[in-house]
Enzyme design. Structure first.
Site, PDB file in Angstrom:
ATOM      1  CG  ASP A  50       1.052   2.101   3.060  1.00 42.97           C
ATOM      2  OD1 ASP A  50       2.571   1.826   2.519  1.00 42.97           O
ATOM      3  OD2 ASP A  50       0.355   1.804   1.899  1.00 42.97           O
ATOM      4  CD  GLU A  87       7.108  -2.832   3.103  1.00 45.13           C
ATOM      5  OE1 GLU A  87       6.504  -3.724   3.706  1.00 45.13           O
ATOM      6  OE2 GLU A  87       6.428  -2.323   2.133  1.00 45.13           O
TER       7      GLU A  87
END
Ligand code: ZN
Length: 470
Positions: A148, A247
């Site tokens: 992340d 992402e």
């Protein structure tokens, strides 16, 4: 296969071929992998072909190869996915019980490098904690692992090399926040030819067009970030060597992503050949840590509608970051995305763990709370929060039974939320941890209480997002 003599976790029993098997068992106070007829695990040989293998990274790797459901998979490409940043490495059993019953796919492993540093963990730990939990509970639906908010070649490589199934590329260091009408460089001709004097009909009644002034600024703000994302994609994901989704995160910036900016970034990435599953724009209003949305709900609804149309047009999903406790906007997120989204939570899982502490050990909770108050100024350097410490009741005047209610109060939530790293790393003068070991011991003993709290609290997130059970 004879399981007698072992306190086996029933759901962990996996028979392999005719005579081999592997399961998880409690031996004394600890869990071990017991393997029969599988020589790959490293551990103590028990005779009759059995190995008692400790829960090490090496053995987790063996398990992931042997039982693919214990390894992450590409769930980001499913319609509904949900990130669960479990900073403590103990939340997955509760999360599993929830996601078994909802029509959404979990990303059980999700940590940023900053979270790793603050909790003194590694991506190996993060992944292995989930692998062992999934193995123990026999969760075969599939789950993701998210590197992340990664910003560097080294970090992306680290996550991918371990088999992480998604990379959230944080482009924020390459987004220019100080661009104005007067300081933006002249518009390069190729962008003018491509975007000016045209109407971009992206369907559902949404037509976008750029003025020269707007386009000039957008190119100046996002040009370098787009270049960075293209480079990282080409370097790591283009050739398909890693089974991972991409992402694009442009949310960690000071100003809201306008629909025109969102369209431009997506269009440029796609035209450069970048394949990505999700994009995280920065939405209007405030998504502060661990509390509900702050801002104009009507405005949010208007804007998410257009962001959702853009995402549908280009065929990726919107990703909503800092999604912990954003209850007032979940219904419109669910509706406008037509139930196709990725939502990330992290801090709320930690807060629920601390709510358990407040409920079962009031004295320990008071100690941690007071330390958090003293550490708040230090922690606040890293977060944008509007916490008012004077609104938090004095824990010494609260009755024991009232302590868990602190977690219904925004200021107390944020106090505990942003101090997690300091709480977990605080040491006594003799070098031992002030709280960490006591807290983990408490959570281990109260595993079911924590699981129930997560089922209720994260379940509320899923319900409001409109995720069906089944
Ligand atoms: Zn983010």
């Amino acid at each position: 296969m004879n399981y007698s003599g072992f306190e086996a976790y029933e759901k962990s029993i996996n028979k392999i071929g005719g005579s081999s098997a592997v399961f998880l068992a409690k031996v004394g106070d600890e869990d071990f992998i017991i393997a029969q007829g599988i020589a790959d695990f490293k551990g103590e040989k028990l005779g009759d072909g059995k190995i008692k293998a400790p829960l090490t990274h090496e053995n987790a790797e063996v398990l992931r190869k042997l039982l693919p459901f214990t390894a992450p998979s590409r769930v980001l490409t499913k319609d509904r996915s949900f990130g669960l940043g479990d900073r403590l490495g103990i939340a997955t059993p509760g999360h599993i019980k929830l996601f078994e019953h909802y029509d959404a796919y979990p990303v059980f492993a999700q940590q940023s490098i900053r979270e790793l540093n603050l909790t003194n963990r590694t991506y190996e730990d993060v992944l292995d904690a989930v692998t062992f939990a999934v193995f123990r509970e026999g969760f075969k639906k599939g789950w993701g692992a998210d590197g992340d908010h990664l910003k560097t070649v080294k970090d992306v490589e680290y996550a991918l090399s371990l088999g992480f199934s998604m990379i959230t590329l944080d482009c924020s260091d390459h987004i220019k926040n100080d661009v104005t009408d007067s300081n933006a460089p002249a518009l390069p001709k190729n962008y003018g030819d491509k975007y000016l004097g045209k109407k971009f009909d992206i369907g559902e009644g949404v037509v976008l067009d750029f003025t020269e002034g707007e386009l000039k600024k957008i190119v100046a703000i996002y040009g370098e970030a787009i270049g960075f994302a293209v480079d990282m994609y080409n370097r790591f994901l283009k050739d398909g060597k890693y089974a991972a989704d991409f992402e694009i995160s442009i949310d960690e910036t000071v100003s809201t992503t306008t629909p025109l900016q969102h369209y431009f970034v997506a269009r440029e990435l796609i035209d450069a050949g970048v394949v990505f599953a999700t994009m995280a724009p920065r939405f209007c209003g405030e998504f502060q840590k661990g509390i509900d949305y702050i801002g104009d709900l009507k405005q949010f609804e208007k804007e998410i509608k257009i962001h959702a149309v853009i995402a549908r047009h280009f065929k990726y999903k919107l990703s909503i970051h800092s999604g912990s406790d954003k209850f007032s906007v979940f219904p419109s997120i669910g509706k406008e995305t037509r139930g196709i989204f990725h939502v990330k939570t992290a801090g709320t899982n930690w807060l629920e763990a601390m709510r358990v502490v407040a409920a079962v050990d009031p004295a320990l909770y008071r100690e941690v709370h007071k330390y958090a108050l003293s550490a708040f100024d230090e922690a606040q350097k890293y977060y944008h929060v509007t916490t008012d410490l004077s609104k938090i009741p004095n824990v010494d005047t609260l009755k024991d039974a009232e302590l868990p209610n602190l977690f219904n109060q925004n200021d107390a939530r944020q106090l505990i939320h942003i101090t997690y790293g300091l709480i977990l790393s605080k040491k006594n003068s003799d070098g031992s941890f002030a709280f960490k070991d006591k807290l983990y011991k408490l959570w281990k003993k109260n595993e079911q209480v924590y699981a129930d709290a997560l089922i209720k609290h994260i379940g509320k997130h899923l319900d409001l997002l409109g995720v069906k059970k089944g």
